[in-house]
Design a protein around this motif. Structure first.
Motif, mmCIF file in Angstrom:
data_model
loop_
_atom_site.group_PDB
_atom_site.id
_atom_site.type_symbol
_atom_site.label_atom_id
_atom_site.label_comp_id
_atom_site.label_asym_id
_atom_site.label_seq_id
_atom_site.Cartn_x
_atom_site.Cartn_y
_atom_site.Cartn_z
ATOM 1 N N TYR A 1 -30.234 -6.305 13.727
ATOM 2 C CA TYR A 1 -29.075 -5.880 14.514
ATOM 3 C C TYR A 1 -29.513 -4.892 15.580
ATOM 4 O O TYR A 1 -30.538 -4.233 15.444
ATOM 5 N N GLU B 1 -29.431 -14.050 16.473
ATOM 6 C CA GLU B 1 -28.493 -13.547 15.489
ATOM 7 C C GLU B 1 -27.515 -14.620 15.026
ATOM 8 O O GLU B 1 -26.935 -14.529 13.959
ATOM 9 N N ALA C 1 -21.963 -13.480 6.896
ATOM 10 C CA ALA C 1 -22.948 -13.820 7.925
ATOM 11 C C ALA C 1 -23.440 -15.262 7.797
ATOM 12 O O ALA C 1 -23.945 -15.832 8.761
ATOM 13 N N LYS D 1 -22.278 -17.668 10.480
ATOM 14 C CA LYS D 1 -22.662 -17.511 11.893
ATOM 15 C C LYS D 1 -23.286 -18.776 12.453
ATOM 16 O O LYS D 1 -23.179 -19.060 13.634
#
Ligand code: URA
Length: 305
Positions: free
Chosen positions: A24, A64, A268, A271
């Motif tokens: 991050y 990400e 997550a 994603k």
């Protein structure tokens, strides 16, 4: 080296380091650089570093979202996320209202002003600030969220909390930025208490503002995040897991639903699906806008599917 060049290099190193360490971006240290008296002889080397920094910054954003996204079979849900084939998934029974049916002669600023003075539903009694939306006036994409949370209510700006920071990174990964080429608005302009879902009468009272914004902005594409905007705009109660990645039409404008960044912050593992949707949006935009196509050519060239 100038102070600006030093800051740019330091930010790059901070960002790359933080990303590699934690996955991050962290807030960077405040710096107070000053200009060197003479520019270095090796200015070309500096430009090379700067362009690598810019590229890495974009790919950090991508990384990400795309973890595992290229593993065969993982994205079977994203099957019809691609345009233009995906548009074929729109059923003939889907309503295709023309944008001309929306009556507005108002500018974005005038609509924002009306939103801030609105007392059409009970939410005006509990809001701190109404949140009309923000971005450029000729956006490539109108990004549509649910409604303001606590940070947005306090600031009067959309998507400024943790979800907003993730949304900005998601958009940046495909060359979109609220300061440059998109507009971000919510279907509900005032915060529902305790972030509850809006009641139908609140959603109905707010929709005309959104429709006026749509007519004033006339974006080529719409990206909705989360289930509330799809429900408010398309009147469907279908879950977002089924809806996401499937192109729809709203007033004749292609609309792509995807997951809400708050949901991605909680899970997550989802994603990868949002990333498939973002790629589909990017590809479709590149077909529509040649400048955007040129800007994102390098990003798109790195995608396998
Ligand atoms: N979530 C939304 O849907 N909109 C905002 O503006 C902030 C959080």
């Amino acid at each position: 080296m100038t102070a600006e060049q030093k800051l740019s290099a330091a930010r790059f190193l901070d960002t790359a380091g933080a990303f590699l360490k934690t996955g991050y971006f962290d807030e960077c240290e405040p710096y107070n650089f000053t200009d060197d008296e003479e520019l270095p002889v090796n200015a070309a080397a500096y430009s090379a570093v700067k362009s690598v920094a810019e590229t890495v910054a974009v790919y950090c954003g991508e990384a990400e979202y795309c973890a595992d996204s290229e593993i065969p079979g993982l994205n079977k849900d994203a099957g019809n996320a691609e345009a233009p084939d995906s548009i074929k998934s729109i059923k003939p029974t889907d309503s295709i209202k023309s944008i001309d049916s929306i009556k507005t002669t108002d500018s974005i600023a005038a609509i924002a002003d009306a939103v801030c003075k609105c007392t059409n539903c009970g939410l005006h009694t509990t809001r701190i600030k109404a949140v009309p939306g923000e971005g450029v006036e000729n956006p490539l994409v109108l990004v549509v969220g649910e409604g303001p949370g606590a940070d947005e209510d306090a600031s009067g700006r959309p998507f400024v909390g943790a979800a907003g920071r993730l949304l900005d990174k998601m958009l940046l990964a495909i060359g979109l930025d609220r300061k440059k080429n998109c507009f971000i608005a919510n279907v509900i302009k005032c915060r529902p208490p305790q972030n509850r879902d809006p009641y139908p009468d609140e959603a109905a009272a707010c929709l005309p503002f959104f429709e006026q914004q749509l007519a004033a902005l006339n974006p080529p594409l719409i990206l909705t995040v989360g289930k509330i905007p799809v429900k408010a705009l398309l009147g469907t109660d279908e879950g977002i897991t089924r809806l996401r990645g499937n192109w729809k039409l709203y007033h004749g404008i292609p609309l792509l639903p995807t997951f809400h960044p708050s949901y991605l912050l909680r899970d997550a593992s989802q994603k990868r699906f949002a990333w498939e949707d973002l790629k589909a949006l990017c590809r479709r935009l590149a077909e529509i806008d040649s400048a955007y196509a040129a800007e994102t050519a390098q990003i798109r060239a790195g995608w396998n599917s």
